[in-house]
Design a protein around this motif. Structure first.
Motif, PDB file in Angstrom:
ATOM      1  N   SER A 123       0.850  -1.209   0.000  1.00  0.00           N
ATOM      2  CA  SER A 123       0.000   0.000   0.000  1.00  0.00           C
ATOM      3  C   SER A 123       0.879   1.250   0.000  1.00  0.00           C
ATOM      4  O   SER A 123       2.102   1.143   0.113  1.00  0.00           O
ATOM      5  CB  SER A 123      -0.954   0.061   1.200  1.00  0.00           C
ATOM      6  N   ASN A 124       0.231   2.418  -0.064  1.00  0.00           N
ATOM      7  CA  ASN A 124       1.008   3.670  -0.055  1.00  0.00           C
ATOM      8  C   ASN A 124       1.748   3.865   1.272  1.00  0.00           C
ATOM      9  O   ASN A 124       2.754   4.558   1.328  1.00  0.00           O
ATOM     10  CB  ASN A 124       0.095   4.870  -0.344  1.00  0.00           C
ATOM     11  N   VAL A 125       1.263   3.217   2.327  1.00  0.00           N
ATOM     12  CA  VAL A 125       1.916   3.356   3.637  1.00  0.00           C
ATOM     13  C   VAL A 125       3.239   2.588   3.684  1.00  0.00           C
ATOM     14  O   VAL A 125       4.079   2.822   4.549  1.00  0.00           O
ATOM     15  CB  VAL A 125       0.945   2.948   4.769  1.00  0.00           C
ATOM     16  N   ALA A 126       3.449   1.689   2.725  1.00  0.00           N
ATOM     17  CA  ALA A 126       4.735   0.979   2.644  1.00  0.00           C
ATOM     18  C   ALA A 126       5.882   1.944   2.367  1.00  0.00           C
ATOM     19  O   ALA A 126       7.044   1.628   2.646  1.00  0.00           O
ATOM     20  CB  ALA A 126       4.687  -0.111   1.581  1.00  0.00           C
ATOM     21  N   LEU A 127       5.584   3.137   1.833  1.00  0.00           N
ATOM     22  CA  LEU A 127       6.638   4.148   1.656  1.00  0.00           C
ATOM     23  C   LEU A 127       7.293   4.434   3.009  1.00  0.00           C
ATOM     24  O   LEU A 127       8.466   4.788   3.076  1.00  0.00           O
ATOM     25  CB  LEU A 127       6.065   5.440   1.069  1.00  0.00           C
ATOM     26  N   GLU A 179      10.836   1.104   5.497  1.00  0.00           N
ATOM     27  CA  GLU A 179      12.020   1.537   6.259  1.00  0.00           C
ATOM     28  C   GLU A 179      12.029   0.878   7.642  1.00  0.00           C
ATOM     29  O   GLU A 179      13.084   0.666   8.242  1.00  0.00           O
ATOM     30  CB  GLU A 179      12.037   3.064   6.387  1.00  0.00           C
ATOM     31  N   GLU A 180      10.840   0.548   8.140  1.00  0.00           N
ATOM     32  CA  GLU A 180      10.750  -0.130   9.436  1.00  0.00           C
ATOM     33  C   GLU A 180      11.193  -1.591   9.298  1.00  0.00           C
ATOM     34  O   GLU A 180      11.876  -2.127  10.180  1.00  0.00           O
ATOM     35  CB  GLU A 180       9.320  -0.032   9.974  1.00  0.00           C
ATOM     36  N   SER A 183      13.709   3.594  10.311  1.00  0.00           N
ATOM     37  CA  SER A 183      14.537   2.391  10.489  1.00  0.00           C
ATOM     38  C   SER A 183      15.133   2.363  11.889  1.00  0.00           C
ATOM     39  O   SER A 183      15.169   1.315  12.543  1.00  0.00           O
ATOM     40  CB  SER A 183      15.660   2.356   9.453  1.00  0.00           C
ATOM     41  N   ALA A 184      15.598   3.525  12.346  1.00  0.00           N
ATOM     42  CA  ALA A 184      16.206   3.594  13.682  1.00  0.00           C
ATOM     43  C   ALA A 184      15.167   3.286  14.762  1.00  0.00           C
ATOM     44  O   ALA A 184      15.462   2.605  15.749  1.00  0.00           O
ATOM     45  CB  ALA A 184      16.806   4.980  13.900  1.00  0.00           C
ATOM     46  N   GLN A 185      13.954   3.768  14.571  1.00  0.00           N
ATOM     47  CA  GLN A 185      12.911   3.519  15.571  1.00  0.00           C
ATOM     48  C   GLN A 185      12.515   2.039  15.604  1.00  0.00           C
ATOM     49  O   GLN A 185      12.287   1.473  16.676  1.00  0.00           O
ATOM     50  CB  GLN A 185      11.695   4.404  15.296  1.00  0.00           C
ATOM     51  N   ALA A 186      12.441   1.411  14.428  1.00  0.00           N
ATOM     52  CA  ALA A 186      12.111  -0.020  14.399  1.00  0.00           C
ATOM     53  C   ALA A 186      13.223  -0.838  15.058  1.00  0.00           C
ATOM     54  O   ALA A 186      12.961  -1.796  15.799  1.00  0.00           O
ATOM     55  CB  ALA A 186      11.879  -0.488  12.964  1.00  0.00           C
ATOM     56  N   PHE A 187      14.463  -0.449  14.793  1.00  0.00           N
ATOM     57  CA  PHE A 187      15.602  -1.098  15.462  1.00  0.00           C
ATOM     58  C   PHE A 187      15.431  -0.974  16.981  1.00  0.00           C
ATOM     59  O   PHE A 187      15.573  -1.947  17.723  1.00  0.00           O
ATOM     60  CB  PHE A 187      16.918  -0.444  15.006  1.00  0.00           C
TER      61      PHE A 187
END
Ligand code: 1QQ
Length: 407
Positions: free
Chosen positions: A56-60, A64-65, A323-327
């Motif tokens: 979906s558009n939210v994959a943008l 990164e997560e 990405s940093a937040q998912a990490f």
């Protein structure tokens, strides 16, 4: 590669040893074997759920997560996982809407039997999916849910994403530093999204607090692609700052159309535009957009250095905030699991009790993450100290660019 093999072997060994140990854990009615509850680790590791938008558009934003979570999985497994037992991330795609998030969370909870969930991507999804995890007593760490009210959804809901009230005002202050002449401000927001409604409230309050004049508030939908009428209405009022709360595709298109219609002043984008995935949307016209950040690639800690190196070697660019937040979300689960495991072996615990113990533990820990040192209030709100503002700098060709961090 090498470490994965090593850990599969280790896990298999742990289980094999457990099975033929001369001193097996005493069998009580509470033991997983006796109660028939699922064991929480298998030959592949302790399951942590990642429920974010992969389509979906939210994959943008969500992709990164995924990247950040995978780097965390490798990193923590290379360091021994949960005191010798590896973790195994289980991914369920939420897509971009509420129902997708609900389905993904249900699959992670009942089918995949995860100990906890990092997700979903949007606050709009969290308000629907988090109550399901909360009722099932499964801890959730929101990796990018920044709207007001997320930790208050329930006892099992916390977040590693600092709220809009803390993050958003920084970009307005940065804009005023760049251009102290700013007086008139036009605000745009997507009215069909909980995060954007929450963020625009903070932006509008900040405009007032800074004694600026809010000349117009224009609304749109995250599914919109044509912003001519709202952009024209705003430009006619001669703003010298435009603030946009939208998601990546709509937000990027709005930036582009404002510039095409001749707007020359500063633009602030909210957290929904906080990805280089807006670059293909507004191309050269993305240049100069200011976005507040809860992460900087320059954060001086050791763990950020390791995260940044891993990200850069894989993606050939600096790691983005999502990405940093998912990490950080995966890290909090890992370090809380390590603490729980030191009290009582995680692999021997029944899943419902482990989920409760994990939730309790994660709220009291302190974590040195790529976001800096973080902890939580008893309610599950993140306590974070370091914030930043970045400005998009596009290359002359308009096809590539980067976020440059302001001093
Ligand atoms: C939220 C957000 C999103 C824009 C991040 C992906 O901050 O929904 O709360």
């Amino acid at each position: 590669m090498h470490t994965n093999v090593q850990f599969s072997l280790l896990a298999a060994l742990t289980i094999a040893l457990g099975a033929c140990s001369p001193n097996p854990a005493p069998t009580t009615t509470a033991s997983p074997q006796a109660s028939g509850a699922s064991l929480t680790s298998s030959a592949t590791g302790i399951a942590i759920g990642i429920g974010v938008a992969q389509t979906s558009n939210v994959a943008l934003l969500g992709q990164e997560e995924v990247a950040g979570a995978k780097i965390a999985e490798q990193y923590f497994n290379s360091k021994g996982g949960i005191n010798g037992t590896p973790i195994k991330l289980v991914f369920q795609d939420t897509g971009g809407d509420e129902q997708g998030a609900i389905n993904a969370f249900q699959a992670l909870i009942t089918k995949d039997k995860v100990v906890g969930i990092v997700g979903p991507t949007l606050s709009q999804q969290a308000f629907s999916a988090d109550p399901i995890a909360d009722r099932a007593k499964v801890p959730v760490l929101g990796p990018s849910n920044t709207a007001k009210g997320i930790p208050q959804i329930g006892d099992f809901i916390a977040r590693v994403s600092a709220p809009v009230s803390v993050v958003a005002p920084n970009s307005v202050k940065a804009a005023l530093k760049i251009n102290p002449q700013i007086k008139k401000v036009a605000v745009f927001y997507a009215q069909n999204d909980a995060f954007n409604k929450s963020e625009t409230e903070i932006f509008q309050q900040t405009v007032k607090d800074q004694n600026l004049e809010l000349v117009t508030v224009q609304k749109f939908q995250t599914t919109d692609t044509d912003f001519q009428s709202q952009a024209t209405a705003a430009i006619n009022l001669k703003p010298d700052l435009v603030i946009i709360s939208g998601l990546a595709a709509d937000g990027g298109n709005l930036v582009r159309q404002l510039r095409e219609l001749g707007y020359k002043g500063l633009i602030i984008g909210g957290n929904g535009l906080n990805t280089s995935n807006v670059f293909p949307v507004c191309k050269a016209l993305c240049d100069g957009v200011l976005i507040a950040q809860a992460y900087s690639p320059e954060q001086p800690g050791d763990i950020n250095a390791a995260f940044r190196d891993a990200y850069r070697s894989q993606f050939k660019k600096e790691p983005p905030q999502f990405s940093a937040q998912a990490f950080a979300g995966v890290q909090v689960f890992v370090e809380a699991l390590q603490a729980v495991d030191r009290q009582s072996k995680v692999s021997q615990q029944a899943l419902p009790a482990l989920r409760v113990a994990l939730n309790k533990q994660l709220l009291v820990g302190k974590y040195n993450t790529p976001l800096g040192e973080i902890s939580f209030t008893p309610e599950g709100e993140i306590v974070q100290k370091e914030f930043y503002v970045a400005q998009i700098k596009m290359d002359a060709n308009g096809n590539s660019g980067k976020f440059t961090y302001l001093k």
